[in-house]
Motif scaffolding. Sequence first.
Motif, PDB file in Angstrom:
ATOM      1  N   TRP A   1      -8.790  -1.815   1.426  1.00 16.30           N
ATOM      2  CA  TRP A   1      -7.821  -0.871   0.877  1.00 16.30           C
ATOM      3  C   TRP A   1      -7.402  -1.246  -0.529  1.00 16.30           C
ATOM      4  N   ALA A   2      -7.852  -0.457  -1.518  1.00 13.94           N
ATOM      5  CA  ALA A   2      -7.490  -0.614  -2.924  1.00 13.94           C
ATOM      6  C   ALA A   2      -7.566  -2.079  -3.346  1.00 13.94           C
ATOM      7  N   ASP A   3      -6.482  -2.611  -3.902  1.00 12.22           N
ATOM      8  CA  ASP A   3      -6.473  -3.988  -4.383  1.00 12.22           C
ATOM      9  C   ASP A   3      -5.928  -4.970  -3.347  1.00 12.22           C
ATOM     10  N   ASP A   4      -5.641  -4.467  -2.151  1.00 14.98           N
ATOM     11  CA  ASP A   4      -4.998  -5.313  -1.138  1.00 14.98           C
ATOM     12  C   ASP A   4      -6.047  -6.114  -0.375  1.00 14.98           C
ATOM     13  N   GLU A   5      -5.896  -7.431  -0.380  1.00 18.21           N
ATOM     14  CA  GLU A   5      -6.828  -8.305   0.331  1.00 18.21           C
ATOM     15  C   GLU A   5      -6.515  -8.376   1.821  1.00 18.21           C
ATOM     16  N   ARG A   6      -5.455  -7.691   2.249  1.00 20.05           N
ATOM     17  CA  ARG A   6      -5.011  -7.808   3.634  1.00 20.05           C
ATOM     18  C   ARG A   6      -5.092  -6.491   4.404  1.00 20.05           C
TER      19      ARG A   6
ATOM     20  N   THR B   1       0.798  -1.228   0.000  1.00 16.23           N
ATOM     21  CA  THR B   1       0.000   0.000   0.000  1.00 16.23           C
ATOM     22  C   THR B   1       0.826   1.272   0.000  1.00 16.23           C
ATOM     23  N   GLU B   2       2.147   1.165   0.249  1.00 17.06           N
ATOM     24  CA  GLU B   2       2.970   2.364   0.298  1.00 17.06           C
ATOM     25  C   GLU B   2       4.449   2.012   0.158  1.00 17.06           C
ATOM     26  N   CYS B   3       5.232   3.038  -0.170  1.00 12.32           N
ATOM     27  CA  CYS B   3       6.688   2.885  -0.238  1.00 12.32           C
ATOM     28  C   CYS B   3       7.302   4.123   0.396  1.00 12.32           C
ATOM     29  N   GLU B   4       8.223   3.915   1.337  1.00  8.69           N
ATOM     30  CA  GLU B   4       8.752   5.027   2.115  1.00  8.69           C
ATOM     31  C   GLU B   4      10.265   5.139   1.983  1.00  8.69           C
ATOM     32  N   ARG B   5      10.717   6.373   1.909  1.00  6.93           N
ATOM     33  CA  ARG B   5      12.136   6.704   1.949  1.00  6.93           C
ATOM     34  C   ARG B   5      12.349   7.697   3.087  1.00  6.93           C
ATOM     35  N   ARG B   6      13.457   7.536   3.809  1.00  5.36           N
ATOM     36  CA  ARG B   6      13.754   8.437   4.924  1.00  5.36           C
ATOM     37  C   ARG B   6      15.111   9.075   4.700  1.00  5.36           C
ATOM     38  N   MET B   7      15.194  10.358   5.008  1.00  4.56           N
ATOM     39  CA  MET B   7      16.430  11.109   4.816  1.00  4.56           C
ATOM     40  C   MET B   7      16.904  11.700   6.126  1.00  4.56           C
ATOM     41  N   ALA B   8      18.209  11.633   6.359  1.00  8.66           N
ATOM     42  CA  ALA B   8      18.811  12.215   7.559  1.00  8.66           C
ATOM     43  C   ALA B   8      19.974  13.095   7.131  1.00  8.66           C
ATOM     44  N   LEU B   9      20.121  14.240   7.800  1.00  8.36           N
ATOM     45  CA  LEU B   9      21.278  15.083   7.556  1.00  8.36           C
ATOM     46  C   LEU B   9      22.462  14.489   8.300  1.00  8.36           C
ATOM     47  N   SER B  10      23.555  14.292   7.613  1.00  7.33           N
ATOM     48  CA  SER B  10      24.707  13.635   8.235  1.00  7.33           C
ATOM     49  C   SER B  10      25.212  14.384   9.450  1.00  7.33           C
ATOM     50  N   ALA B  11      24.988  15.711   9.493  1.00 11.95           N
ATOM     51  CA  ALA B  11      25.438  16.514  10.632  1.00 11.95           C
ATOM     52  C   ALA B  11      24.442  16.494  11.774  1.00 11.95           C
ATOM     53  N   ASP B  12      23.245  15.964  11.534  1.00 11.86           N
ATOM     54  CA  ASP B  12      22.198  15.966  12.553  1.00 11.86           C
ATOM     55  C   ASP B  12      21.301  14.765  12.329  1.00 11.86           C
ATOM     56  N   ASN B  13      21.734  13.599  12.790  1.00  9.18           N
ATOM     57  CA  ASN B  13      20.997  12.371  12.535  1.00  9.18           C
ATOM     58  C   ASN B  13      19.718  12.242  13.349  1.00  9.18           C
ATOM     59  N   ASP B  14      19.458  13.198  14.250  1.00  4.80           N
ATOM     60  CA  ASP B  14      18.210  13.175  14.995  1.00  4.80           C
ATOM     61  C   ASP B  14      17.063  13.761  14.181  1.00  4.80           C
ATOM     62  N   THR B  15      17.376  14.409  13.070  1.00  7.27           N
ATOM     63  CA  THR B  15      16.357  14.996  12.205  1.00  7.27           C
ATOM     64  C   THR B  15      16.119  14.075  11.021  1.00  7.27           C
ATOM     65  N   ILE B  16      14.880  13.584  10.899  1.00  8.33           N
ATOM     66  CA  ILE B  16      14.518  12.657   9.839  1.00  8.33           C
ATOM     67  C   ILE B  16      13.415  13.260   8.976  1.00  8.33           C
ATOM     68  N   VAL B  17      13.576  13.166   7.674  1.00  9.82           N
ATOM     69  CA  VAL B  17      12.548  13.592   6.731  1.00  9.82           C
ATOM     70  C   VAL B  17      12.053  12.354   5.995  1.00  9.82           C
ATOM     71  N   SER B  18      10.742  12.148   6.001  1.00 13.78           N
ATOM     72  CA  SER B  18      10.160  10.971   5.356  1.00 13.78           C
ATOM     73  C   SER B  18       9.449  11.359   4.067  1.00 13.78           C
ATOM     74  N   VAL B  19       9.597  10.527   3.053  1.00 15.54           N
ATOM     75  CA  VAL B  19       8.856  10.658   1.797  1.00 15.54           C
ATOM     76  C   VAL B  19       8.100   9.352   1.604  1.00 15.54           C
TER      77      VAL B  19
ATOM     78  N   VAL C   1      -5.524  -0.744   8.827  1.00 16.04           N
ATOM     79  CA  VAL C   1      -5.116  -1.962   9.534  1.00 16.04           C
ATOM     80  C   VAL C   1      -4.819  -3.028   8.490  1.00 16.04           C
ATOM     81  N   ASP C   2      -3.653  -3.664   8.579  1.00 14.44           N
ATOM     82  CA  ASP C   2      -3.358  -4.741   7.639  1.00 14.44           C
ATOM     83  C   ASP C   2      -2.711  -5.914   8.354  1.00 14.44           C
ATOM     84  N   GLY C   3      -2.897  -7.090   7.783  1.00 15.08           N
ATOM     85  CA  GLY C   3      -2.374  -8.317   8.371  1.00 15.08           C
ATOM     86  C   GLY C   3      -3.092  -9.517   7.798  1.00 15.08           C
ATOM     87  N   SER C   4      -2.672 -10.699   8.173  1.00 14.73           N
ATOM     88  CA  SER C   4      -3.241 -11.931   7.620  1.00 14.73           C
ATOM     89  C   SER C   4      -4.428 -12.408   8.441  1.00 14.73           C
TER      90      SER C   4
END
Length: 212
Positions: A152-157, A14-32, A184-187
């Motif tokens: 959810w869309a085409d997902d049976e789970r 249902t989704e695909c995620e990428r996360r970005m961190a600044l090398s100088a500040d790894n406590d800051t995360i940006v999600s796409v 909510v997803d699962g088998s």
Amino acid sequence: MKNVIVMKEPAQSTECERRMALSADNDTIVSVTAKRGEKGRASLCDIADTATEIAAEKLGAGELEKYPRSLPQDSLANEDACALLSLDALGEFVPGVDAANPYVGYGNWTCKWSSTTGDLRVNLHFDQGRQPDSTDGAPTRLNGYRAFVERWADDERACLTQVVYRSYPDRYGRTKAETLQLLVDGSFPMDRLCRVSIELARSATAQLRGAA
């Protein structure tokens, strides 16, 4: 872009995620996150990778400009997604849930919990866009809020409950909505997934401060 570290999360149906961190500040995360809002065959990870590349270039170029507009007082964005579901509510419907250690998204507008004894997952997040209607699932009401429940869309789970928090006109006069979305997803059988989605959405809406 050389100052930005990109982390690729495992792809989901249902989704695909990428996360970005600044090398100088790894406590800051940006999600796409690329999500499938309608039925379709587009590669979610290709979309997420393209958006991440653009965002990483912006982040790596230097300080970003501050967003000049303040949020409306009655906006759902002023709520905390993680605070809307209690340990008791999660424990009742998600066996073995790790309720104390959710994944927290940007602005506390997304919160995800997982079972430690099975594959059941809960994703509560806030969204903005087209106002849901009966084409988005079976209509119901939860604590006075209009809601729509669907597989959810085409997902049976997976089963999604969309709750309309408030409607508002956009800059072009079109009606838009802020929604609370409980996926909510699962088998498990679909009827059980939808029952869990509805009941957790009911519990979450009971904690909202805005009037239905």
